[in-house]
Scaffold this motif. Structure first.
Motif, PDB file in Angstrom:
ATOM      1  N   ASP A  29       0.854  -1.207   0.000  1.00  0.00           N
ATOM      2  CA  ASP A  29       0.000   0.000   0.000  1.00  0.00           C
ATOM      3  C   ASP A  29       0.885   1.252   0.000  1.00  0.00           C
ATOM      4  OD1 ASP A  29      -2.391   1.412  -0.013  1.00  0.00           O
ATOM      5  OD2 ASP A  29      -2.710   1.268   2.150  1.00  0.00           O
TER       6      ASP A  29
ATOM      7  N   HIS B 113       1.042   4.124  -2.820  1.00  0.00           N
ATOM      8  CA  HIS B 113       0.766   5.548  -2.518  1.00  0.00           C
ATOM      9  C   HIS B 113       1.835   6.445  -3.146  1.00  0.00           C
ATOM     10  CE1 HIS B 113      -1.705   4.284   1.236  1.00  0.00           C
ATOM     11  NE2 HIS B 113      -2.378   4.178   0.121  1.00  0.00           N
TER      12      HIS B 113
ATOM     13  N   HIS C  62      -5.884   3.307  -7.207  1.00  0.00           N
ATOM     14  CA  HIS C  62      -6.746   3.254  -6.025  1.00  0.00           C
ATOM     15  C   HIS C  62      -8.223   3.276  -6.400  1.00  0.00           C
ATOM     16  CE1 HIS C  62      -3.334   3.565  -3.385  1.00  0.00           C
ATOM     17  NE2 HIS C  62      -4.135   3.492  -2.336  1.00  0.00           N
TER      18      HIS C  62
ATOM     19  N   HIS D  24      -7.196  -4.402   0.304  1.00  0.00           N
ATOM     20  CA  HIS D  24      -6.886  -3.171  -0.439  1.00  0.00           C
ATOM     21  C   HIS D  24      -5.558  -3.280  -1.199  1.00  0.00           C
ATOM     22  CE1 HIS D  24      -6.369   1.045  -1.299  1.00  0.00           C
ATOM     23  NE2 HIS D  24      -5.305   1.128  -0.529  1.00  0.00           N
TER      24      HIS D  24
HETATM   25 ZN    ZN Z   1      -3.861   2.692  -0.387  1.00  0.00          ZN
END
Ligand code: ZN
Ligand code: NZQ
Length: 384
Positions: free
Chosen positions: A192, A196, A265, A279
């Motif tokens: 993640d 990002h 995303h 996620h």
């Molecule tokens: Zn994320």
């Protein structure tokens, strides 16, 4: 570089034993709603540390906030806030608990009919209860930002909102609390964080030299620290380095004055809404395919990334882009995350549903606003 304003009011309290500082940080006399998830805080001692630190406060507890926090659960907490006269919210746990608590903070003060409007219609948050966090999972950066992502099963929706009213007042980050993370969650946090950075770095070029170098620094830190943590989950320094990297990846420093993509995303959230996939795993699946689809628009930055971070040499731009995509996929695999539709149940029906959700909202994703329903479906066809 584009014009920008920047303000981040979150006090970070970082390091060993810092949960004990809670009474210095929460106003005396506050009536606290302490929120948490499915119980990890009972197993790793974080619950006891928080309760010991806050023994002179009146505390009401609200547990059971799910990964991908659910609207129906959070609205139960809103009822408690109103009934009990809660004045301060303390989220103890991962990004889902904190995101959920941000929504509780905003929904508790919402003046309209249905607080879901904050997510679906983008109704501005005029007021929110003060909140803070003891964060136990390096991944979302939620501890130092004003975003929140909330899911609603009945509608197959997962939506985000942003409001400066839900910046945490402070975030306590004790890297020791992350020793108990299962490898799956550690890996999710690494990926993640990685994505990002990519959402704010692999865009069309805007000549933001320092921000590019900051992005590269975070990725190089992940590359250095991740194998240490996978080999020894109790490596304090590696855990500390990972946490600070994750926080900085989404606290707004990387994207001041730059372009931002967030298409991975946008598509990933819809896949989670359809399939329940973690996620980070949706991101690992979509990112390489998105880069293949957008190789013309993102080509210059992909080459810069490949050369500076993965050490790829040569003059053949297309070859460097392919090798950059492969190196990125290999990094995800090195922490145990595969980019595979079959693995996550992403069938053709799911791909069509995901594309349709984005089309129905008339969304145009990406830093160039060139990714709509048709392109989303094309991207999903390029996933492994
Ligand atoms: Zn994320
Ligand atoms: O629920 P508990 O029992 O606490 O267990 C959690 C959960 O099962 C467990 N966990 C957390 N800390 C632990 C631990 N287990 C052992 N030891 C610890 N120290 O880990 C599991 C996953 O937790 P969760 O909070 O769901 O993970 P994460 O922090 O990755 O948050 C994911 C959510 O954040 C959203 C995602 O979409 C997803 O809903 N995001 C929020 C963002 C933001 N606010 O800026 C940006 C991100 O891109 C992301 O979209």
């Amino acid at each position: 570089m584009e014009n920008f304003q920047y303000c981040n009011p979150v006090r970070i309290v970082f390091g060993k034993g810092q949960i004990a500082a809670l009474p210095e940080l929460i106003p005396a006399g506050s009536k606290i709603l302490m929120t948490y998830g499915g119980g990890s805080i009972f197993k790793n001692g974080v619950y006891d540390q928080v309760k010991t630190a806050l023994q002179n406060y009146e505390i009401v507890e609200f547990g059971g906030i799910e990964p991908n926090p659910q609207y129906s659960t959070l609205m139960k907490a809103v009822d408690i806030v109103k009934k009990e006269g809660i004045t301060f919210l303390l989220a103890v746990g991962g990004g889902s608990t904190l995101d959920g608590t941000k929504f509780i903070a905003a929904a508790s003060k919402f003046q309209g009919e249905d607080p879901w409007d904050i997510l679906e219609k983008g109704t501005p948050v005029e007021d929110a209860l003060p909140l803070a966090s003891v964060i136990t999972l390096p991944a979302t950066g939620s501890e130092m930002n004003a975003f929140s992502v909330v899911s609603r099963k009945e509608k197959d929706e997962k939506l985000a909102f942003y409001s400066t009213k839900v910046f945490p007042q402070f975030a306590i980050i004790d890297p020791q609390t992350t020793f108990s993370l299962p490898p799956r969650q550690t890996a999710n946090g690494i990926v993640d964080t990685f994505v990002h950075v990519m959402e704010q770095y692999i865009t069309h070029p805007v000549d933001a030299a320092l921000q590019d170098r900051q992005c590269e620094a975070i990725i190089l830190t992940l590359i250095d620290e991740s194998p240490k943590i996978m080999a020894n989950p109790n490596d304090y320094n590696a855990r500390a380095n990972l946490f600070w990297a994750a926080t900085q990846a989404l606290n707004g420093w990387l994207n001041v004055g730059t372009a931002q993509c967030w298409a991975t995303h946008g598509i990933g959230h819809e896949i989670t809404a359809q399939t329940g996939t973690d996620h980070a795993r949706t991101l690992a699946l979509v990112l390489p395919a998105l880069w293949k689809h957008q190789r013309k628009e993102k080509g210059d930055k992909l080459v810069q990334f490949g050369k500076r971070v993965w050490g790829i040499n040569g003059d053949d731009k297309e070859k460097i882009i392919d090798e950059t995509i492969d190196a990125t996929k290999k990094f995800f695999e090195s922490v145990g995350i595969k980019a595979s539709c079959a693995e996550y149940g992403v069938t053709d029906d799911v791909c069509r549903a995901v594309a349709k959700m984005i089309g129905d909202r008339n969304a145009k994703l990406g830093d160039l606003g060139n990714i709509g329903e048709k392109e989303v479906y094309e991207i999903l066809q390029l996933c492994d």
